[in-house]
Design a protein around this motif. Structure first.
Motif, PDB file in Angstrom:
ATOM      1  N   LEU A 302       0.836  -1.213   0.000  1.00 23.18           N
ATOM      2  CA  LEU A 302       0.000   0.000   0.000  1.00 23.18           C
ATOM      3  C   LEU A 302       0.868   1.258   0.000  1.00 23.18           C
ATOM      4  O   LEU A 302       0.555   2.231  -0.695  1.00 23.18           O
ATOM      5  N   ARG A 303       1.962   1.239   0.771  1.00 23.01           N
ATOM      6  CA  ARG A 303       2.850   2.406   0.814  1.00 23.01           C
ATOM      7  C   ARG A 303       3.512   2.659  -0.535  1.00 23.01           C
ATOM      8  O   ARG A 303       3.599   3.807  -0.992  1.00 23.01           O
ATOM      9  N   VAL A 304       3.968   1.589  -1.173  1.00 19.50           N
ATOM     10  CA  VAL A 304       4.626   1.722  -2.480  1.00 19.50           C
ATOM     11  C   VAL A 304       3.644   2.233  -3.522  1.00 19.50           C
ATOM     12  O   VAL A 304       3.957   3.137  -4.310  1.00 19.50           O
ATOM     13  N   LEU A 305       2.416   1.674  -3.517  1.00 20.81           N
ATOM     14  CA  LEU A 305       1.400   2.120  -4.476  1.00 20.81           C
ATOM     15  C   LEU A 305       1.010   3.573  -4.231  1.00 20.81           C
ATOM     16  O   LEU A 305       0.834   4.348  -5.181  1.00 20.81           O
ATOM     17  N   HIS A 306       0.902   3.940  -2.958  1.00 24.44           N
ATOM     18  CA  HIS A 306       0.549   5.328  -2.614  1.00 24.44           C
ATOM     19  C   HIS A 306       1.666   6.276  -3.039  1.00 24.44           C
ATOM     20  O   HIS A 306       1.406   7.366  -3.578  1.00 24.44           O
ATOM     21  N   LYS A 307       2.901   5.846  -2.820  1.00 28.54           N
ATOM     22  CA  LYS A 307       4.048   6.672  -3.191  1.00 28.54           C
ATOM     23  C   LYS A 307       4.118   6.871  -4.701  1.00 28.54           C
ATOM     24  O   LYS A 307       4.375   7.966  -5.200  1.00 28.54           O
ATOM     25  N   ARG A 308       3.857   5.771  -5.444  1.00 34.65           N
ATOM     26  CA  ARG A 308       3.873   5.858  -6.916  1.00 34.65           C
ATOM     27  C   ARG A 308       2.745   6.751  -7.413  1.00 34.65           C
ATOM     28  O   ARG A 308       2.912   7.545  -8.334  1.00 34.65           O
ATOM     29  N   GLY A 309       1.568   6.608  -6.752  1.00 41.75           N
ATOM     30  CA  GLY A 309       0.438   7.442  -7.146  1.00 41.75           C
ATOM     31  C   GLY A 309       0.681   8.909  -6.882  1.00 41.75           C
ATOM     32  O   GLY A 309       0.337   9.788  -7.692  1.00 41.75           O
ATOM     33  N   SER A 310       1.312   9.208  -5.738  1.00 45.28           N
ATOM     34  CA  SER A 310       1.615  10.602  -5.390  1.00 45.28           C
ATOM     35  C   SER A 310       2.622  11.206  -6.335  1.00 45.28           C
ATOM     36  O   SER A 310       2.505  12.371  -6.750  1.00 45.28           O
ATOM     37  N   SER A 311       3.639  10.413  -6.731  1.00 43.57           N
ATOM     38  CA  SER A 311       4.675  10.915  -7.651  1.00 43.57           C
ATOM     39  C   SER A 311       4.083  11.221  -9.026  1.00 43.57           C
ATOM     40  O   SER A 311       4.479  12.156  -9.698  1.00 43.57           O
ATOM     41  N   ARG A 312       3.107  10.428  -9.439  1.00 43.41           N
ATOM     42  CA  ARG A 312       2.453  10.674 -10.749  1.00 43.41           C
ATOM     43  C   ARG A 312       1.627  11.951 -10.714  1.00 43.41           C
ATOM     44  O   ARG A 312       1.594  12.704 -11.692  1.00 43.41           O
ATOM     45  N   LYS A 313       0.967  12.207  -9.561  1.00 44.73           N
ATOM     46  CA  LYS A 313       0.175  13.432  -9.449  1.00 44.73           C
ATOM     47  C   LYS A 313       1.051  14.675  -9.499  1.00 44.73           C
ATOM     48  O   LYS A 313       0.691  15.694 -10.072  1.00 44.73           O
ATOM     49  N   LEU A 314       2.252  14.571  -8.889  1.00 44.34           N
ATOM     50  CA  LEU A 314       3.175  15.702  -8.891  1.00 44.34           C
ATOM     51  C   LEU A 314       3.680  16.014 -10.307  1.00 44.34           C
ATOM     52  O   LEU A 314       3.963  17.163 -10.640  1.00 44.34           O
ATOM     53  N   LYS A 315       3.801  14.968 -11.113  1.00 45.30           N
ATOM     54  CA  LYS A 315       4.237  15.181 -12.486  1.00 45.30           C
ATOM     55  C   LYS A 315       3.145  15.838 -13.330  1.00 45.30           C
ATOM     56  O   LYS A 315       3.392  16.551 -14.253  1.00 45.30           O
TER      57      LYS A 315
END
Length: 315
Positions: A302-315
């Motif tokens: 869940l942490r990895v998926l959340h981190k990946r999702g957050s990084s995509r939003k920042l882009k």
């Protein structure tokens, strides 16, 4: 009777698991599905542990290499088995056969010792928790891992060299779906007594030493857990090693059945069922055992998926 050495033998023939084309197709689809899930499960486990800093602990260090070994020895056996299930020619070259046997023994023996290292890690975590970070240092973890690979390298090299020195003149048909030591010994017209003794000593010592280590650590762990007063504390302590106990039980029960018996007790049907289980099914089960029963792994996903999702939003 004149014999010919393994270097002069035409290709071996693997009889496989079934004769009818319909059953071969069913097995192909089943094993292909299992192999794909095995690759995804073990590669996913390695990736999650690498990506999540909270899993950079000794237990998950060993679990990473357990997934690597499961993925490796499954990949040594399954692709060739899938190929043979689809084709009428089930040949395997002498070099290919001995290479397959060499790496299979290497990875399976390494897994035995790795499971022992994981048991020791759980012993320190439960019986000596205050000194756990000091005792289970990265240096010790790497030493245990290196010892597992070096010992398995010696085992594998010795077994393959012993078998390769035999003469094979009775048949070139291996009554199995992969190149394992027992069915290959059955083909030899040489006296296999010395080779069998060496193989039994190596296989027996690998299994017995690792089992004694695991049994000894869990006797100490059980003794420590029984001294815990609270029920919640006992459950928490037991849950940290429950997955390992299950994995060890499945792995050792099938390998002991398959290898610690004389050649004359080799049974094609029973041994093939056991072999399918520990070469194809167990590599599939281990990621499930260590992830589905493990809240830390679930939370890491869940942490990895959340981190990946957050990084995509920042882009």
């Amino acid at each position: 009777m004149g014999g010919w050495n393994s270097t002069d033998v035409p290709d071996f023939i693997l009889t496989g698991l079934a004769d009818s084309e319909e059953m071969q197709l069913v097995l192909f689809l089943l094993f292909l599905l299992i192999y794909l899930v095995t690759v995804l499960g073990n590669a996913g486990m390695i990736l999650i542990i690498r990506l999540d800093p909270q899993l950079h602990t000794p237990m998950y260090f060993f679990l990473t290499h357990l997934s690597f070994l499961d993925l490796s020895y499954s990949s040594v056996i399954t692709p060739k088995t899938l190929q043979n299930l689809l084709t009428s020619t089930k040949n395997i070259s002498i070099l290919g056969c001995f290479t397959q046997m060499y790496f299979f023994i290497l990875f399976v023996a390494a897994e035995c010792f790795l499971l022992s290292s994981m048991a020791y890690d759980r012993y320190v975590a439960i019986c000596n928790p205050l000194h756990y970070p000091v005792i289970m240092s990265m240096r010790l973890c790497c030493a245990l891992l290196a010892g597992s690979y070096v010992t398995s390298f010696v085992d594998s090299t010795t077994v393959v060299v012993c078998i390769s020195r035999l003469n094979f003149c009775n048949s070139k048909v291996i009554h199995h779906f992969f190149c394992d030591s027992t069915p290959i010994l059955a083909l030899s017209c040489s006296d296999t007594y010395v080779a069998e003794i060496i193989i039994y000593i190596l296989a027996g010592s690998t299994l017995i030493v690792s089992l004694i280590t695991i049994s000894g650590t869990y006797v100490s762990i059980l003794s420590t857990i029984l001294k815990i007063n609270s029920t919640v504390g006992k459950q928490k302590a037991f849950s940290t090693c429950a997955s390992h106990i299950l994995g060890v039980t499945i792995f050792y029960s099938t390998t002991i059945f398959a290898y610690l018996k004389p050649k004359e007790y080799y049974s094609l049907g029973k041994d093939q069922v056991a072999s399918v289980f520990y070469t194809i099914v167990i590599p599939l089960l281990n990621p499930l055992i260590y992830s589905l029963r493990n809240k830390e792994v679930k939370n890491a996903v869940l942490r990895v998926l959340h981190k990946r999702g957050s990084s995509r939003k920042l882009k």
